[in-house]
Design a protein around this motif. Structure first.
Motif, PDB file in Angstrom:
ATOM      1  N   ARG A  67       0.806  -1.213   0.000  1.00 56.66           N
ATOM      2  CA  ARG A  67       0.000   0.000   0.000  1.00 56.66           C
ATOM      3  C   ARG A  67       0.843   1.268   0.000  1.00 56.66           C
ATOM      4  O   ARG A  67       0.383   2.321  -0.428  1.00 56.66           O
ATOM      5  N   TYR A 100       2.952   6.094   6.242  1.00 56.94           N
ATOM      6  CA  TYR A 100       2.636   4.719   5.854  1.00 56.94           C
ATOM      7  C   TYR A 100       3.388   3.713   6.724  1.00 56.94           C
ATOM      8  O   TYR A 100       2.841   2.662   7.096  1.00 56.94           O
ATOM      9  N   LYS A 198      -8.686   2.401   9.625  1.00 54.46           N
ATOM     10  CA  LYS A 198      -8.916   2.884   8.260  1.00 54.46           C
ATOM     11  C   LYS A 198      -7.969   4.008   7.842  1.00 54.46           C
ATOM     12  O   LYS A 198      -8.155   4.607   6.785  1.00 54.46           O
ATOM     13  N   ASP A 201      -6.378   3.639   4.341  1.00 52.47           N
ATOM     14  CA  ASP A 201      -7.310   3.906   3.245  1.00 52.47           C
ATOM     15  C   ASP A 201      -7.490   5.406   3.046  1.00 52.47           C
ATOM     16  O   ASP A 201      -7.541   5.897   1.917  1.00 52.47           O
ATOM     17  N   ASP A 204      -4.438   7.056   1.409  1.00 47.04           N
ATOM     18  CA  ASP A 204      -4.415   6.885  -0.045  1.00 47.04           C
ATOM     19  C   ASP A 204      -5.189   7.996  -0.752  1.00 47.04           C
ATOM     20  O   ASP A 204      -4.815   8.437  -1.842  1.00 47.04           O
ATOM     21  N   LYS A 205      -6.265   8.448  -0.119  1.00 46.94           N
ATOM     22  CA  LYS A 205      -7.139   9.423  -0.763  1.00 46.94           C
ATOM     23  C   LYS A 205      -6.468  10.778  -0.954  1.00 46.94           C
ATOM     24  O   LYS A 205      -6.805  11.513  -1.878  1.00 46.94           O
TER      25      LYS A 205
END
Length: 361
Positions: A67, A100, A198, A201, A204-205
């Motif tokens: 990721r 990350y 989350k 996730d 990433d946005k």
């Protein structure tokens, strides 16, 4: 859109940081193994074709299904036009890499993750968020008014509307993490690891449009800057930037400057300090004190959680050598990263913003 209008627009976009509910709390006093998959191209920091997208096998980090974006520092020191953006961009890439890594560490800790760990992470996040907002603020208040002030620059060469639209996407992603934090910290009866479930996730946005935005700036603006300005002009803008951060920015001046330079090698940092402080010994001492303080309140959070999870911290990969050799501090030394011919997949991934984010045909 005028430079003044774009400043007002960005101020509205980033006004969240001035909200007491999202202000960073005071600094403290003193996933199972998975095969690394190829990340989406939009998340990948630009790199030559011959560099693999996957992390090297000996990188020391076992990331959650790949990721984490593959991050490269941009070339710094060969082009004054590129240096203007490469410096803050590399600093953000360093922080993004840590984001990350630390989320992966918390995921691996699972039931061993404590409430104190979660609280320290969100303190770290608040400083990173404010740093990114400060970088955007400098661009709109210092960089772009300077670039667009050139008499020789044609009207509408730089599209502020496109630029602000891209930044809005980034800020929306950042707000999503702040909202998630506010909701999860108030939710009763859940374990600490569930409070950060989350985050990756949501990261990433905002990381995807952020890296895409950086790529556009680094690809487009250095040639414009070096066509219309001189190296001495860049030195003046650097000084104006530091003065703006100290006197006008709503963010903590010393923390911002430390993070601005935290990615540098020792020789680069020493040169930067000499340019920043000159012969002012007190100013140099103040900066070194701020470095130590920030490391204790910011960097130590990452090191502590990574060590606790037994995961190695992995910084962005070194910049590739410039493919165009210029004179010292002068002619366009754009890296091979920026000059590479885009593949069909790259064009599809980056979309129309690759060609239209800044330059209007």
């Amino acid at each position: 859109m005028t430079a003044r209008a774009s400043q007002r627009e960005l101020k509205a976009v980033t006004s969240l940081a001035a909200n007491p509910e999202t202000a960073p709390p005071p600094a403290p006093k003193k996933v199972p193994k998975a095969k690394i998959e190829r990340p989406a191209a939009a998340l990948v920091s630009p790199r030559p074709k011959d560099v693999p997208r996957q992390l090297a096998a000996n990188s020391g980090a076992k990331l959650d299904a790949g990721r984490k974006p593959v991050l490269f520092y941009e070339v710094y020191g060969s082009s004054f036009g590129l240096d203007l953006f490469a410096c803050p961009h590399n600093a953000v890439r360093r922080e993004l890499s840590d984001l990350y890594d630390v989320v992966h560490a918390m995921t691996k800790l699972n039931l061993k993750l404590t409430t104190e760990d979660v609280d320290s992470f969100f303190r770290w996040w608040a400083q990173f968020r404010n740093f990114l907002y400060a970088v955007f603020e400098v661009e709109e208040s210092v960089y772009y008014p300077w670039i667009t002030s050139a008499d020789s620059l044609a009207m509408d060469t730089i599209s502020s509307a496109e630029r602000i639209a891209m930044k809005k996407k980034v800020v929306e992603g950042i707000k999503a993490i702040d909202k998630y934090k506010a909701e999860k910290l108030k939710e009763p009866g859940i374990m600490p690891y569930q409070r950060v479930a989350k985050i990756v996730d949501l990261a990433d946005k905002f990381s995807a449009p952020l890296l895409q935005y950086f790529y556009n700036e680094e690809r487009t603006l250095p040639s414009i800057i070096e066509k219309h300005f001189k190296p001495s002009d860049k030195i003046k803008i650097d000084k104006k930037t530091y003065k703006f951060l100290e006197e006008e920015s709503v963010y903590d001046y010393e923390t911002i400057l430390v993070l601005w330079t935290d990615w540098m090698k020792e020789n680069q940092l020493n040169e930067w300090i000499d340019a920043y402080a000159g012969k002012n010994i007190v100013k140099k001492q103040d900066f070194q004190r701020a470095r130590h303080s920030t490391e204790m309140s910011h960097g130590k959070t990452i090191e502590t959680l990574m060590k606790k999870a037994d995961i190695k911290r992995v910084h962005p990969m070194p910049a590739m050598a410039s493919s165009v050799q210029g004179t010292k501090g002068g002619s366009m030394g754009v890296s091979s990263v920026n000059k590479r011919v885009l593949s069909a997949q790259d064009k599809k991934s980056f979309g129309s913003s690759m060609t239209a984010l800044f330059a209007k045909k």
